[in-house]
Design an enzyme around this catalytic site. Structure first.
Site, PDB file in Angstrom:
ATOM      1  N   GLY A  74       0.815  -1.202   0.000  1.00 47.25           N
ATOM      2  CA  GLY A  74       0.000   0.000   0.000  1.00 47.25           C
ATOM      3  C   GLY A  74       0.845   1.246   0.000  1.00 47.25           C
ATOM      4  O   GLY A  74       1.770   1.372   0.811  1.00 47.25           O
ATOM      5  N   TYR A 113       0.387 -11.947  -7.059  1.00 42.21           N
ATOM      6  CA  TYR A 113       0.755 -10.547  -7.262  1.00 42.21           C
ATOM      7  C   TYR A 113       1.217  -9.812  -6.008  1.00 42.21           C
ATOM      8  O   TYR A 113       2.269  -9.187  -6.003  1.00 42.21           O
ATOM      9  CB  TYR A 113      -0.433  -9.795  -7.870  1.00 42.21           C
ATOM     10  CG  TYR A 113      -0.211  -8.298  -8.039  1.00 42.21           C
ATOM     11  CD1 TYR A 113       0.549  -7.810  -9.096  1.00 42.21           C
ATOM     12  CD2 TYR A 113      -0.753  -7.387  -7.145  1.00 42.21           C
ATOM     13  CE1 TYR A 113       0.760  -6.443  -9.256  1.00 42.21           C
ATOM     14  CE2 TYR A 113      -0.545  -6.021  -7.294  1.00 42.21           C
ATOM     15  CZ  TYR A 113       0.208  -5.548  -8.349  1.00 42.21           C
ATOM     16  OH  TYR A 113       0.413  -4.201  -8.502  1.00 42.21           O
ATOM     17  N   ASP A 142       3.288 -11.525 -17.776  1.00 42.16           N
ATOM     18  CA  ASP A 142       2.845 -10.677 -16.673  1.00 42.16           C
ATOM     19  C   ASP A 142       2.140 -11.535 -15.636  1.00 42.16           C
ATOM     20  O   ASP A 142       1.719 -12.661 -15.929  1.00 42.16           O
ATOM     21  CB  ASP A 142       1.908  -9.574 -17.168  1.00 42.16           C
ATOM     22  CG  ASP A 142       1.966  -8.330 -16.270  1.00 42.16           C
ATOM     23  OD1 ASP A 142       2.596  -8.397 -15.197  1.00 42.16           O
ATOM     24  OD2 ASP A 142       1.384  -7.296 -16.650  1.00 42.16           O
ATOM     25  N   ASP A 143       2.006 -10.984 -14.425  1.00 34.28           N
ATOM     26  CA  ASP A 143       1.355 -11.754 -13.362  1.00 34.28           C
ATOM     27  C   ASP A 143      -0.141 -11.883 -13.598  1.00 34.28           C
ATOM     28  O   ASP A 143      -0.756 -12.894 -13.266  1.00 34.28           O
ATOM     29  CB  ASP A 143       1.615 -11.119 -11.999  1.00 34.28           C
ATOM     30  CG  ASP A 143       1.318  -9.630 -11.990  1.00 34.28           C
ATOM     31  OD1 ASP A 143       0.143  -9.263 -11.964  1.00 34.28           O
ATOM     32  OD2 ASP A 143       2.280  -8.839 -12.020  1.00 34.28           O
ATOM     33  N   THR A 193       6.783  -8.291 -10.590  1.00 34.13           N
ATOM     34  CA  THR A 193       6.202  -9.492 -10.001  1.00 34.13           C
ATOM     35  C   THR A 193       6.328 -10.712 -10.890  1.00 34.13           C
ATOM     36  O   THR A 193       6.457 -11.837 -10.395  1.00 34.13           O
ATOM     37  CB  THR A 193       4.713  -9.254  -9.668  1.00 34.13           C
ATOM     38  OG1 THR A 193       4.563  -7.942  -9.125  1.00 34.13           O
ATOM     39  CG2 THR A 193       4.210 -10.269  -8.682  1.00 34.13           C
TER      40      THR A 193
END
Length: 546
Positions: free
Chosen positions: A31, A271, A379-380, A317
């Site tokens: 966050g 992720y 990509d994740d 990621t």
């Protein structure tokens, strides 16, 4: 999705402020909207009910920006909790930055990760039945008020059975609150309480440090914070479990729900979590390796005559999965995108246009890795498709002949209601589209998704047979919600109204700057002479303005 951290040190004269700062920095990936911590001095040696002043600092921004030297000097004490915020429920107002505080009973603060799904009912109960006031739209404040009320209603810790009273209050919280949640309560003069929802959706772990009769304790959203701070990982909290660390640094635990089930969120492994974390006994790194292996096997099965020249990950990621996919495809792995590390994660960013613009600021291509090649981008996941489309265009601009795109996660077709801000169905690129239509939409030659069964197997393969969960929380892929909600019911209608881009922009447009008194109860915002930023809040609710 947020990051939480709680530390209690056996030495009454020690201070946790620097450790909280370092731990929150490690959890910053969870966050980047706001950060905060609260500390106090806890006296052990049988005097656990002596209460001291709580020192609170919270603000919108990154950890490194929220806490300046003069704040750290004021954040005194050997016990504290911290939080980094990623908004899903409520708004991005600094008033909803955590930890949140209520003065009765004892002075209690909460740092919460997750999302409650019955907030409307809980809000009514707080007002009508409990006669308690929630001053924000945050579900975390409801979680705080319900626990505080149940603790006071049970007679409080003065009855002598301190752990019993605390666990009884947590039992009531779990009886009343639905959703996916985990977090930490700080009870002034009493200790720390860590808790995890009855389905075990959101993660939380506990670690210890020391060798004497009294140990230091740390609870965190991810084990990486435990490791970084020099603690030894003990275990994850189980579904429906609460852990109480008293003022004498003695640990007590209890399962606080009659029928807990193990349903960890699978998107943590895809992720959110750092690859060096261990969640529910699973190494995130190893799980992502197996995701890449499963992707390579599916690609070979679906496209046996593929003409991929090079495998390139979308930082950061997907690197682990891409590396293993390249190995099993017997193709070179290359770093074709260089990341500017001072740009926030685009999936977490609010606003479609802001995400789109940020992609070009965040990534730049190494043109020699694309020129004249058929590239396989890994990509994740693909959420709205905004980032994927921009990245594919960047690859073509760099000279790629063909661009293929594979996702370590299955198609995301449903919103998440347990703390991940996956938007309304209409905003999801996989909604009412097949793979061919998605490829046309994002501009790739073809797109390939992981199968949900393979994703779950990739995670489960990292566990012994008897330690596998009852069922993974994979609602954003399957549309099946472990807490019983059904797509199309009243809850999802209200959720769609609050999550669509238009309503977000209206909300953001109406927000006040946190430096202009956005908190109605501004908690003593006096500026120190010659210093930048506000001082720490004394929790005196002093509403004087500068």
């Amino acid at each position: 999705m947020c990051g939480t951290l709680g530390i209690i040190l056996a030495d009454d004269d020690a201070h946790v402020n620097q450790m909280l700062f370092d731990g929150l920095t490690v959890l910053q990936h969870r966050g980047q909207d706001a950060a905060g911590m609260v500390t106090c001095k806890q006296n052990g040696g049988g005097s656990g009910r002596r209460r001291s002043r709580l020192h609170l600092r919270k603000e919108n921004g990154l950890v490194k920006d929220v806490f300046q030297q003069h704040h750290m000097l004021e954040l005194r004490g050997n016990v504290g909790i911290g939080h980094v915020r990623y908004p899903t429920a409520g708004t991005s107002s600094c008033a909803e930055a955590q930890p949140l505080y209520t003065n009765y009973p004892y002075g209690i603060c909460v740092a919460h990760n997750g999302n409650l799904t019955n907030t409307k009912e809980l809000d009514e109960q707080c007002v009508v039945d409990l006669r308690r006031h929630a001053n924000t739209d945050s579900d975390s404040e409801l979680l705080l008020n319900i626990f505080a009320d149940r603790l006071a209603d049970g007679g409080g810790v003065e009855t002598g059975d301190v752990p019993g009273q605390i666990f009884a209050a947590v039992e009531e919280v779990m009886r009343m609150c639905q959703g996916g949640y985990a977090g930490i309560y700080l009870i002034n003069g009493i200790g720390l309480v860590g808790f995890r929802d009855p389905h075990g959706i959101r993660p939380i772990v506990v670690g210890t440090r020391g060798t004497g009769p009294k140990l230091d304790y740390c609870m965190a959203s991810e084990s990486v914070a435990i490791d970084t701070l020099g603690f030894s990982l003990v275990r994850d909290l189980g579904p429906g479990e609460a852990i109480f660390i008293d003022a004498d640094c003695q640990m007590h635990s209890r399962i606080c729900h009659p029928n807990p089930t193990s349903n960890p969120c699978i998107f943590e492994y895809v992720y959110f979590a750092r690859p060096d974390s261990i969640i529910d006994g699973v190494s995130v790194y190893e799980a992502r390796l197996k995701m890449g292996e499963a992707l390579a096997e599916k690609l070979t099965r679906i496209y046996p005559e593929h003409d991929v020249d090079v495998v390139i990950p979308i930082p950061d990621t997907s690197r682990t999965s891409a590396l293993q996919a390249a190995y099993h495809l017997n193709k070179p792995y290359r770093e074709g995108f260089i990341k500017n590390r001072y740009i926030a994660r685009t999936f977490i960013m609010p606003g479609q246009e802001k995400r789109k613009k940020s992609v070009r600021l965040k990534l730049n291509t190494v043109k020699s890795e694309f020129a004249g090649k058929n590239v396989l981008l890994v990509d994740d996941s693909i959420v709205r498709g905004t980032t994927a489309g921009e990245i594919i265009q960047m690859a073509r601009d760099a000279g790629a002949k063909k661009v293929y795109f594979i996702s370590a996660a299955p198609p995301i077709r449903y919103p998440n209601i347990y703390g991940i801000d996956i938007p309304t169905r209409e905003e999801l690129i996989a909604y009412n589209r097949d793979e061919q239509q998605i490829a046309a939409k994002i501009g790739s030659d073809w797109v390939l998704y992981q199968d949900l069964e393979d994703l779950e197997s990739s995670v489960s393969a990292c566990l012994e047979e008897g330690k596998r969960p009852d069922k993974y929380e994979s609602s954003c892929f399957s549309g099946s919600y472990v807490t019983g909600q059904t797509i199309g019911d009243e809850y999802f209608t209200a959720l769609a109204e609050g999550r669509n881009e238009t309503s977000r922009q209206k909300s953001a447009g109406g927000m006040q700057s946190s430096h202009n008194g956005c908190e109605a109860m501004s908690n003593n915002q006096r500026l120190r002479a010659g210093s930048m930023g506000r001082g720490c809040e004394s929790l005196a609710n002093n509403q004087r303005k500068m």
